[in-house]
Design a protein around this motif. Structure first.
Motif, mmCIF file in Angstrom:
data_model
loop_
_atom_site.group_PDB
_atom_site.id
_atom_site.type_symbol
_atom_site.label_atom_id
_atom_site.label_comp_id
_atom_site.label_asym_id
_atom_site.label_seq_id
_atom_site.Cartn_x
_atom_site.Cartn_y
_atom_site.Cartn_z
ATOM 1 N N THR A 21 0.829 -1.211 0.000
ATOM 2 C CA THR A 21 0.000 0.000 0.000
ATOM 3 C C THR A 21 0.864 1.262 0.000
ATOM 4 O OG1 THR A 21 -0.226 -0.199 2.413
ATOM 5 C CG2 THR A 21 -2.006 -1.087 1.055
ATOM 6 N N ASP A 22 2.010 1.217 0.681
ATOM 7 C CA ASP A 22 2.928 2.365 0.654
ATOM 8 C C ASP A 22 3.370 2.659 -0.779
ATOM 9 O OD1 ASP A 22 2.911 2.816 3.373
ATOM 10 O OD2 ASP A 22 4.890 1.969 3.749
ATOM 11 N N ILE A 23 3.771 1.621 -1.484
ATOM 12 C CA ILE A 23 4.276 1.807 -2.849
ATOM 13 C C ILE A 23 3.169 2.330 -3.767
ATOM 14 C CG2 ILE A 23 5.179 0.575 -4.868
ATOM 15 C CD1 ILE A 23 6.715 -1.225 -2.809
ATOM 16 N N LEU A 24 1.956 1.855 -3.568
ATOM 17 C CA LEU A 24 0.857 2.306 -4.412
ATOM 18 C C LEU A 24 0.358 3.700 -4.036
ATOM 19 C CD1 LEU A 24 -1.205 -0.943 -5.039
ATOM 20 C CD2 LEU A 24 0.447 0.197 -6.515
ATOM 21 N N LYS A 316 -1.957 8.188 4.994
ATOM 22 C CA LYS A 316 -1.525 7.204 5.988
ATOM 23 C C LYS A 316 -0.331 6.382 5.506
ATOM 24 C CE LYS A 316 -6.026 6.748 8.247
ATOM 25 N NZ LYS A 316 -7.125 5.817 8.623
ATOM 26 N N ARG A 317 0.320 6.848 4.461
ATOM 27 C CA ARG A 317 1.544 6.172 4.004
ATOM 28 C C ARG A 317 2.537 6.095 5.149
ATOM 29 N NH1 ARG A 317 5.129 8.642 -0.974
ATOM 30 N NH2 ARG A 317 6.743 7.015 -1.126
ATOM 31 N N SER A 318 3.124 4.935 5.370
ATOM 32 C CA SER A 318 3.984 4.754 6.541
ATOM 33 C C SER A 318 5.369 5.355 6.304
ATOM 34 C CB SER A 318 4.112 3.262 6.868
ATOM 35 O OG SER A 318 5.128 2.650 6.101
ATOM 36 N N ASN A 319 6.160 5.372 7.371
ATOM 37 C CA ASN A 319 7.527 5.892 7.250
ATOM 38 C C ASN A 319 8.546 4.787 6.974
ATOM 39 O OD1 ASN A 319 7.661 4.646 9.748
ATOM 40 N ND2 ASN A 319 7.944 6.530 10.921
ATOM 41 N N GLU A 320 8.086 3.592 6.557
ATOM 42 C CA GLU A 320 9.020 2.574 6.085
ATOM 43 C C GLU A 320 9.741 3.121 4.853
ATOM 44 O OE1 GLU A 320 9.872 -0.105 7.493
ATOM 45 O OE2 GLU A 320 8.295 -0.382 8.984
ATOM 46 N N HIS A 321 11.038 2.874 4.758
ATOM 47 C CA HIS A 321 11.853 3.520 3.734
ATOM 48 C C HIS A 321 11.567 3.061 2.300
ATOM 49 C CE1 HIS A 321 14.373 5.529 6.630
ATOM 50 N NE2 HIS A 321 14.791 4.404 7.172
ATOM 51 N N ALA A 322 11.115 1.823 2.109
ATOM 52 C CA ALA A 322 11.110 1.224 0.775
ATOM 53 C C ALA A 322 10.389 2.065 -0.269
ATOM 54 C CB ALA A 322 10.498 -0.181 0.829
ATOM 55 N N SER A 323 9.160 2.456 0.014
ATOM 56 C CA SER A 323 8.390 3.184 -1.002
ATOM 57 C C SER A 323 9.025 4.529 -1.323
ATOM 58 C CB SER A 323 6.945 3.385 -0.533
ATOM 59 O OG SER A 323 6.857 4.325 0.525
ATOM 60 N N ILE A 325 12.263 5.273 -1.130
ATOM 61 C CA ILE A 325 13.468 5.038 -1.931
ATOM 62 C C ILE A 325 13.100 4.806 -3.390
ATOM 63 C CG2 ILE A 325 15.357 3.407 -2.356
ATOM 64 C CD1 ILE A 325 15.569 3.024 0.666
ATOM 65 N N LEU A 326 12.114 3.950 -3.620
ATOM 66 C CA LEU A 326 11.692 3.670 -4.993
ATOM 67 C C LEU A 326 11.177 4.935 -5.672
ATOM 68 C CD1 LEU A 326 12.094 0.766 -4.035
ATOM 69 C CD2 LEU A 326 9.933 0.167 -5.152
ATOM 70 N N GLU A 327 10.424 5.730 -4.936
ATOM 71 C CA GLU A 327 9.911 6.982 -5.499
ATOM 72 C C GLU A 327 11.055 7.914 -5.892
ATOM 73 O OE1 GLU A 327 6.828 10.650 -4.394
ATOM 74 O OE2 GLU A 327 7.463 9.232 -2.832
ATOM 75 N N ALA A 328 12.055 8.021 -5.031
ATOM 76 C CA ALA A 328 13.189 8.904 -5.331
ATOM 77 C C ALA A 328 13.983 8.398 -6.533
ATOM 78 C CB ALA A 328 14.092 9.014 -4.106
ATOM 79 N N LEU A 329 14.236 7.112 -6.594
ATOM 80 C CA LEU A 329 15.006 6.548 -7.698
ATOM 81 C C LEU A 329 14.278 6.693 -9.035
ATOM 82 C CD1 LEU A 329 16.285 3.256 -6.014
ATOM 83 C CD2 LEU A 329 17.691 5.223 -6.639
ATOM 84 N N GLU A 330 12.977 6.525 -9.012
ATOM 85 C CA GLU A 330 12.212 6.504 -10.257
ATOM 86 C C GLU A 330 11.721 7.885 -10.693
ATOM 87 O OE1 GLU A 330 11.778 3.991 -12.289
ATOM 88 O OE2 GLU A 330 12.753 2.480 -11.038
#
Length: 488
Positions: A21-24, A316-323, A325-330
């Motif tokens: 859900t974070d990534i989406l 409500k996007r969480s503060n887990e780094h993964a999403s 990081i992907l957003e910044a890279l892409e």
């Protein structure tokens, strides 16, 4: 945008759902593919049903596949996320149970100490298999995001021996910052600027500013000591703050097992921990929590499936780094976070080969670490003791050298404070024999270890630990949740 993300260990249902859900929440990512893989077909089908329900409810073109064939899941993946727990709760129970026979009382046992070291021995051969598959079938410049513990050992092995671009990710820094913001009376962590650096689960808030104003040790100690909750739950952590001068990211229970001072005698354990929740120092607390969580999910699965029908709330996007990081890279939207990478001079007074956790920035050029950080000497000394254990543990896992494994455990700070060399040698033999199914690199050493155990004169004891609680039933969990809901 269209690319593929593979999630290994996707049967970690709650965490996989959060990452998904974070990534989406990133609008550009609606057309990507998630490839789920796990050793459990049962868990895979449960999480796939949940994620399919989310996609359907939000009318997204996102594709979700699930397979126990890991290599198939990794084919063409641009990003691979690992949430694996090799050996599951069965092996994890031995990580807690066997060391207790030798007087070693762990709260979590997933980073260092006896349990964390053996956890690493189970993980590293599998991590290297992941990396081999990634090199062969994933995108050429695939990035590996490791969430699995023991964080430093897994990341060390993937970088040094797996030869894959790897970053380790954890949420301890964010949780520590939330505590600090609360005790200082901030409205949110947005008011707090900080530099947090060290190694995973032993990172230190070495620079703190609230709305631009520097926060010193005395002010922070006073703020924690008057807090109605943290003053009880974080006694050990506050004591370390007083002595070291900086606050540790890790919880009371986690921090206690990385140090040689607070868990070496039962009366000391009960003095420093708090039993209001497992994370504050309960013996085998995370094992109990994980067992209850698994049982709860299996029983209440229909409710989880129903909850997946709600629209995604980007707020409500969480503060887990993964999403992020992907957003910044892409997208090239810059993200600042704390990442586990090889030191290479980032922290001046830690070894160059160590896996450190420190601030960095991400954009389309990759992860760029803020270099030239120097830790306070006490923090560096504590980290170096753990790094030396991690290094030996990684080398033992790679080589299958049981003698080096025993030396790694012997040099662990808490193990060394509690156990004699003879006890450590026997304990490691016992753990390797008990976990042989997940330790292929030690197959040659198991018969001799079993023989030594049959003739050993080292005495052990059956001990539940200084502060053990039983696993609660589903009925007990329901009653507790109902009481909490009624209270507020």
């Amino acid at each position: 945008m269209s690319f593929k993300i593979a999630i290994i260990g996707a049967g970690s249902v709650g965490f996989t759902k959060k990452l998904f859900t974070d990534i989406l929440c990133v609008p550009e990512f609606k057309d990507i593919e998630f490839a789920l893989t796990d050793v459990s077909e049962h868990n895979l089908q449960m999480i796939k049903a949940i994620l399919d329900r989310i996609v359907e409810a939000n009318r997204l073109p996102t594709r979700v596949t699930a397979t126990t064939d890991r290599r198939k899941a990794l084919e063409g993946a641009r990003y691979v996320i690992s949430c694996v727990r090799v050996g599951g709760l069965e092996a994890y129970a031995d990580d807690i149970r066997i060391p207790l026979k030798y007087g070693i009382d762990q709260c979590v046992g997933d980073t260092i100490c006896a349990g964390g070291i053996l956890y690493g021995q189970r993980n590293i051969p599998v991590i290297l298999d992941f990396c081999k598959d990634m090199r062969e079938v994933a995108e050429t410049n695939v990035k590996f995001l490791n969430y699995a513990n023991p964080m430093a050992m897994n990341t060390w092995a993937a970088i040094e021996y797996g030869k894959v671009d790897t970053v380790g990710l954890c949420h301890g820094v964010q949780h520590g910052a939330e505590q600090i913001a609360e005790v200082l009376g901030a409205k949110s962590t947005q008011e707090l600027d900080y530099v947090c650096s060290g190694i995973n689960h032993q990172t230190w808030f070495i620079d703190l500013r609230l709305n631009g104003r520097p926060i010193g040790k005395d002010e922070l100690v006073a703020a924690f000591e008057v807090h109605p909750v943290y003053s009880r739950q974080e006694k050990l952590r506050i004591d370390v703050l007083k002595r070291f001068g900086v606050y540790s990211t890790e919880s009371n229970g986690h921090l206690s097992e990385y140090l040689p001072w607070y868990r070496k005698r039962p009366d000391e354990i009960t003095r420093w921990i708090d039993m209001s929740d497992w994370i504050h120092g309960e013996t085998g607390g995370y094992l109990r929590y994980s067992t209850e969580t698994r049982n709860w999910f299996e029983t209440e699965y229909p409710q989880f499936l129903e909850a997946a029908s709600k629209p995604i709330d980007r707020a409500k996007r969480s503060n887990e780094h993964a999403s992020h990081i992907l957003e910044a890279l892409e997208t090239n939207r810059v993200y600042r976070g704390h990442f586990n990478v090889k030191n290479n001079g980032v922290i001046t007074n830690l070894p160059q080969d160590a896996i450190i956790e420190s601030p960095g920035f991400v954009d389309r050029f990759g992860i760029n670490m803020a270099a030239g950080i120097t830790l306070p000497e006490a923090c560096a000394a504590t980290c170096i003791a753990s790094i030396n254990v991690q290094r030996m543990s990684v080398h033992a896992a790679i080589s299958g050298d049981i003698d080096l494994l025993k030396l790694a455990v012997l040099h662990d700070p808490l193990v060394g404070a509690v156990s004699t060399p003879e006890e450590v040698w026997q304990m490691v033999d016992e753990m390797v024999v008990a976990q042989a199914a997940w330790l292929p690199q030690y197959a040659h050493a198991v018969p001799a270890a079993r023989e030594r155990l049959s003739t050993s004169q080292v005495k052990t004891r059956e001990w539940a630990g200084a502060a053990r609680r039983s696993v609660r039933s589903i009925e007990e969990l329901r009653a507790e949740k109902a009481a909490l809901k009624q209270a507020g």
